[in-house]
Design a protein around this motif. Structure first.
Motif, PDB file in Angstrom:
ATOM      1  N   GLU A   1       1.046  -1.039   0.129  1.00 33.40           N
ATOM      2  CA  GLU A   1       0.460  -0.176   0.148  1.00 33.40           C
ATOM      3  C   GLU A   1       0.617   1.474  -0.361  1.00 33.40           C
ATOM      4  OE1 GLU A   1      -2.540  -0.778   3.548  1.00 33.40           O
ATOM      5  OE2 GLU A   1      -3.800  -2.143   2.239  1.00 33.40           O
ATOM      6  N   LYS A   2       2.163   1.129   0.426  1.00 36.10           N
ATOM      7  CA  LYS A   2       3.048   2.683   0.756  1.00 36.10           C
ATOM      8  C   LYS A   2       4.188   1.676   1.404  1.00 36.10           C
ATOM      9  CE  LYS A   2       3.457   7.206   2.735  1.00 36.10           C
ATOM     10  NZ  LYS A   2       3.210   7.853   4.120  1.00 36.10           N
ATOM     11  N   PRO A   3       4.765   1.870   0.320  1.00 32.06           N
ATOM     12  CA  PRO A   3       5.993   1.115   0.222  1.00 32.06           C
ATOM     13  C   PRO A   3       7.897   2.478   0.425  1.00 32.06           C
ATOM     14  CG  PRO A   3       6.303   1.301  -2.060  1.00 32.06           C
ATOM     15  CD  PRO A   3       4.331   1.725  -1.318  1.00 32.06           C
ATOM     16  N   PRO A   4       8.133   2.046   1.092  1.00 31.72           N
ATOM     17  CA  PRO A   4       9.265   2.868   2.182  1.00 31.72           C
ATOM     18  C   PRO A   4       9.740   3.024   0.786  1.00 31.72           C
ATOM     19  CG  PRO A   4       9.303   0.621   3.648  1.00 31.72           C
ATOM     20  CD  PRO A   4       7.900   0.712   2.604  1.00 31.72           C
ATOM     21  N   LYS A   5      10.457   4.305   0.546  1.00 35.74           N
ATOM     22  CA  LYS A   5      10.428   4.619  -0.370  1.00 35.74           C
ATOM     23  C   LYS A   5      12.617   4.205  -0.504  1.00 35.74           C
ATOM     24  CE  LYS A   5       8.748   9.559  -0.292  1.00 35.74           C
ATOM     25  NZ  LYS A   5       9.081  10.970   0.156  1.00 35.74           N
ATOM     26  N   LYS A   6      13.085   3.571   0.347  1.00 38.19           N
ATOM     27  CA  LYS A   6      14.772   3.359   0.177  1.00 38.19           C
ATOM     28  C   LYS A   6      14.341   1.711   0.064  1.00 38.19           C
ATOM     29  CE  LYS A   6      16.521   7.515   0.737  1.00 38.19           C
ATOM     30  NZ  LYS A   6      17.552   8.442   1.653  1.00 38.19           N
ATOM     31  N   LEU A   7      13.267   1.094   0.212  1.00 37.29           N
ATOM     32  CA  LEU A   7      13.122  -0.178   1.078  1.00 37.29           C
ATOM     33  C   LEU A   7      13.073  -0.819  -0.722  1.00 37.29           C
ATOM     34  CD1 LEU A   7      13.649  -2.573   1.929  1.00 37.29           C
ATOM     35  CD2 LEU A   7      10.805  -2.585   2.908  1.00 37.29           C
ATOM     36  N   ASP A   8      13.835  -2.048  -1.385  1.00 40.60           N
ATOM     37  CA  ASP A   8      13.792  -2.690  -2.613  1.00 40.60           C
ATOM     38  C   ASP A   8      13.546  -3.961  -1.987  1.00 40.60           C
ATOM     39  OD1 ASP A   8      13.880  -3.474  -5.408  1.00 40.60           O
ATOM     40  OD2 ASP A   8      16.106  -4.099  -5.202  1.00 40.60           O
ATOM     41  N   TRP A   9      12.149  -4.216  -2.040  1.00 40.21           N
ATOM     42  CA  TRP A   9      11.689  -5.549  -1.602  1.00 40.21           C
ATOM     43  C   TRP A   9      11.030  -6.151  -1.847  1.00 40.21           C
ATOM     44  CZ3 TRP A   9       6.453  -6.801  -0.606  1.00 40.21           C
ATOM     45  CH2 TRP A   9       6.267  -6.099  -1.126  1.00 40.21           C
ATOM     46  N   ARG A  10      10.948  -7.370  -1.954  1.00 41.34           N
ATOM     47  CA  ARG A  10       9.946  -8.624  -2.629  1.00 41.34           C
ATOM     48  C   ARG A  10       9.898  -9.767  -1.494  1.00 41.34           C
ATOM     49  NH1 ARG A  10      12.881 -13.518  -6.562  1.00 41.34           N
ATOM     50  NH2 ARG A  10      11.164 -13.880  -7.003  1.00 41.34           N
ATOM     51  N   TYR A  11       8.643 -10.284  -1.733  1.00 42.78           N
ATOM     52  CA  TYR A  11       8.142 -11.564  -0.860  1.00 42.78           C
ATOM     53  C   TYR A  11       7.918 -12.476  -2.102  1.00 42.78           C
ATOM     54  CZ  TYR A  11       4.470 -14.604   1.105  1.00 42.78           C
ATOM     55  OH  TYR A  11       4.364 -15.677   1.115  1.00 42.78           O
ATOM     56  N   GLU A  12       8.569 -13.300  -1.096  1.00 46.55           N
ATOM     57  CA  GLU A  12       7.941 -14.439  -2.752  1.00 46.55           C
ATOM     58  C   GLU A  12       7.579 -15.454  -2.005  1.00 46.55           C
ATOM     59  OE1 GLU A  12      10.866 -17.193  -6.054  1.00 46.55           O
ATOM     60  OE2 GLU A  12      11.832 -16.385  -4.656  1.00 46.55           O
ATOM     61  N   PHE A  13       5.758 -16.389  -2.449  1.00 49.21           N
ATOM     62  CA  PHE A  13       5.523 -17.357  -1.697  1.00 49.21           C
ATOM     63  C   PHE A  13       5.722 -18.483  -2.950  1.00 49.21           C
ATOM     64  CE2 PHE A  13       1.876 -20.373  -2.264  1.00 49.21           C
ATOM     65  CZ  PHE A  13       1.863 -20.960  -0.664  1.00 49.21           C
ATOM     66  N   LEU A  14       6.450 -19.736  -1.577  1.00 50.57           N
ATOM     67  CA  LEU A  14       6.891 -20.715  -1.808  1.00 50.57           C
ATOM     68  C   LEU A  14       6.226 -21.610  -2.145  1.00 50.57           C
ATOM     69  CD1 LEU A  14      10.747 -20.293  -0.402  1.00 50.57           C
ATOM     70  CD2 LEU A  14      10.131 -19.620  -2.826  1.00 50.57           C
ATOM     71  N   ALA A  15       5.806 -22.079  -2.843  1.00 52.33           N
ATOM     72  CA  ALA A  15       4.008 -23.727  -3.257  1.00 52.33           C
ATOM     73  C   ALA A  15       5.444 -24.535  -2.694  1.00 52.33           C
ATOM     74  CB  ALA A  15       3.888 -23.512  -4.528  1.00 52.33           C
ATOM     75  N   ASN A  16       4.245 -25.427  -2.199  1.00 47.88           N
ATOM     76  CA  ASN A  16       4.855 -26.949  -2.396  1.00 47.88           C
ATOM     77  C   ASN A  16       6.517 -27.580  -2.056  1.00 47.88           C
ATOM     78  OD1 ASN A  16       2.492 -28.059  -4.135  1.00 47.88           O
ATOM     79  ND2 ASN A  16       3.480 -26.909  -6.010  1.00 47.88           N
ATOM     80  N   GLN A  17       6.863 -26.353  -0.523  1.00 48.97           N
ATOM     81  CA  GLN A  17       7.356 -27.355   0.623  1.00 48.97           C
ATOM     82  C   GLN A  17       6.879 -26.746   1.758  1.00 48.97           C
ATOM     83  OE1 GLN A  17      10.970 -27.220  -1.068  1.00 48.97           O
ATOM     84  NE2 GLN A  17      10.064 -26.073  -2.794  1.00 48.97           N
ATOM     85  N   ALA A  18       8.172 -27.422   2.394  1.00 43.83           N
ATOM     86  CA  ALA A  18       7.852 -27.226   3.970  1.00 43.83           C
ATOM     87  C   ALA A  18       8.584 -26.077   4.320  1.00 43.83           C
ATOM     88  CB  ALA A  18       8.618 -28.635   4.441  1.00 43.83           C
ATOM     89  N   HIS A  19       8.659 -26.400   6.131  1.00 45.01           N
ATOM     90  CA  HIS A  19       9.259 -25.283   6.497  1.00 45.01           C
ATOM     91  C   HIS A  19      10.275 -25.439   6.722  1.00 45.01           C
ATOM     92  CE1 HIS A  19       9.818 -21.847   9.792  1.00 45.01           C
ATOM     93  NE2 HIS A  19      10.098 -22.658  10.289  1.00 45.01           N
ATOM     94  N   ARG A  20      11.031 -26.352   6.347  1.00 46.36           N
ATOM     95  CA  ARG A  20      12.030 -26.805   6.759  1.00 46.36           C
ATOM     96  C   ARG A  20      13.219 -26.442   5.137  1.00 46.36           C
ATOM     97  NH1 ARG A  20      14.284 -27.763  11.749  1.00 46.36           N
ATOM     98  NH2 ARG A  20      12.817 -28.648  13.040  1.00 46.36           N
TER      99      ARG A  20
END
Length: 403
Positions: A235-254
């Motif tokens: 909604e409102k990304p920090p101006k000096k943060l290059d961020w990426r979130y990735e959902f990793l399907a079919n994986q385990a926590h470990r």
């Protein structure tokens, strides 16, 4: 298990042994014999630090790039939390990505846990652990190794939460942050407010990669906390943060740490990588050859690399432009490459393809012949490719002459 060898003061080698089974077949006796040989892979050194802050002895696992002892070059540092679990695969990941020129060469410093100290360090007494990392670990590394001062932090699960929290509280410590399956168990909006305040006050942009797999593996609380955090950043990304979130399907926590190490390093070092241009529009938007040259000059200032654009990058760009119907622009790049790299068979062959595309067949034939002459010491696959390109142009000319 680890085999420790060659004690040197407080450091020992960290080796991993593997068992190789070789099978020898003797045709005269029609029987086989196996011979087992141990393969030893050197991952680095183990160093012991007497921590005054924590009041205990702590180990570090350190891996340096090949040829480190023969150069005065300085390197960025990757710090790895839960080092006992993640040191080996971080070495494998970085070496592989370096070979692909996706990341710079790195010094890796893994911080393993002492028995029973993980929850204390990452939660109950995390301020002391931060001081330990800041004043003892990083201080030791910067004094003992050739570092650039550009640091990356990797953490998974609780250590991933610690990593994101450290970005919000003390962003000056690291440039890059990689968090696998973090549990954001504090108020997300408070972390986000810290992001807006502390990160945007930094002189340089920060980079964050974080990941998660399915709710069945991660749990509802962890999943909801990460999703809410993603919403805030979106909604409102920090101006000096290059961020990426990735959902990793079919994986385990470990298993998420292994994928996150590869993908996270690729993201946080995107300024190191060659420009990825898939069409003429992207090429123009990037600034053409001038923009590409500027990219490598910026990269040189950040990472201490050569400031000149590699031939391989321009060859890829010229080939893309030719495929995208921009033969004239492609041809100009190839012509410049043959001037800059007069012994490059690939550049002359590419120029031959460009001339072929605009139906200047005589110039195409000359360029392809030059490529074949220059390729006499290259692999036969290259020689065959260049000869095949010449043959196709000759066939076109022959058909035209018949008509």
């Amino acid at each position: 298990m680890y085999f420790l060898l060659k004690s040197r003061k407080t450091s020992v080698r960290i080796l991993r042994t593997f068992l190789l089974t070789a099978v020898f077949v003797f045709s005269s006796a029609a029987e086989s014999k196996t011979d087992e040989v141990q393969i030893v892979i050197d991952f680095g050194v183990r160093i012991s630090i007497a921590s005054k802050i924590l009041g205990e002895s702590r180990n570090l696992y350190v891996n340096v790039p090949d040829g480190y002892s023969k150069t005065d070059k300085r390197y960025p540092v990757l710090y790895v939390l839960d080092g006992g679990n993640h040191f080996n695969h971080s070495v494998v990941a970085t070496q592989y990505l370096q070979k692909l020129d996706r990341i710079p060469e790195l010094i890796i410093v893994a911080i393993p846990n002492n028995e029973g100290t993980r929850y204390r360090d990452l939660s109950l007494e995390k301020e002391n652990f931060i001081l330990f990392i800041k004043n003892e670990v990083m201080s030791y590394v910067d004094k003992s190794y050739l570092t650039t001062g550009r640091n990356t932090l990797f953490g998974s699960s609780s250590a991933g939460s610690f990593t994101i929290d450290l970005l919000s509280s003390e962003p000056e410590l690291f440039e890059n942050y990689i968090a696998s399956s973090p549990f954001l168990n504090t108020n997300n909006s408070e972390i986000y407010k810290k992001f807006l305040k502390t990160i945007d006050e930094q002189a340089q942009e920060k980079s964050l990669y974080f990941s998660l797999t399915g709710q069945a593996e991660e749990g509802k609380g962890r999943t909801n906390s990460v999703n809410q955090f993603v919403d805030l950043l979106t909604e409102k990304p920090p101006k000096k943060l290059d961020w990426r979130y990735e959902f990793l399907a079919n994986q385990a926590h470990r298993t998420t740490p292994y994928i996150s190490m590869f993908n996270g390093l690729t993201h946080v070092f995107n300024s190191y990588q060659a420009p990825s241009l898939s069409n003429y529009k992207e090429y123009i938007s990037f600034g053409g050859v001038q923009g590409i040259d500027m990219h490598y000059k910026r990269r040189a200032k950040i990472y201490g690399t050569d400031q000149y654009t590699p031939e391989s990058t321009l060859l890829n760009v010229a080939s893309m432009l030719l495929s995208d119907g921009q033969a004239e622009t492609s041809l100009q790049i190839y012509i410049n490459l043959t001037v800059q790299f007069p012994e490059s068979a690939q550049s002359f062959s590419g120029m031959g393809n460009a001339y072929d595309d605009i139906k200047q067949y005589e110039k195409s034939i000359l360029a392809h012949k030059k490529a074949i002459n220059l390729a006499d010491k290259m692999d036969t696959d290259w020689q065959d490719l260049f000869q095949n390109r010449l043959d196709k142009v000759n066939e076109k000319v022959s058909l035209l002459n018949k008509n």
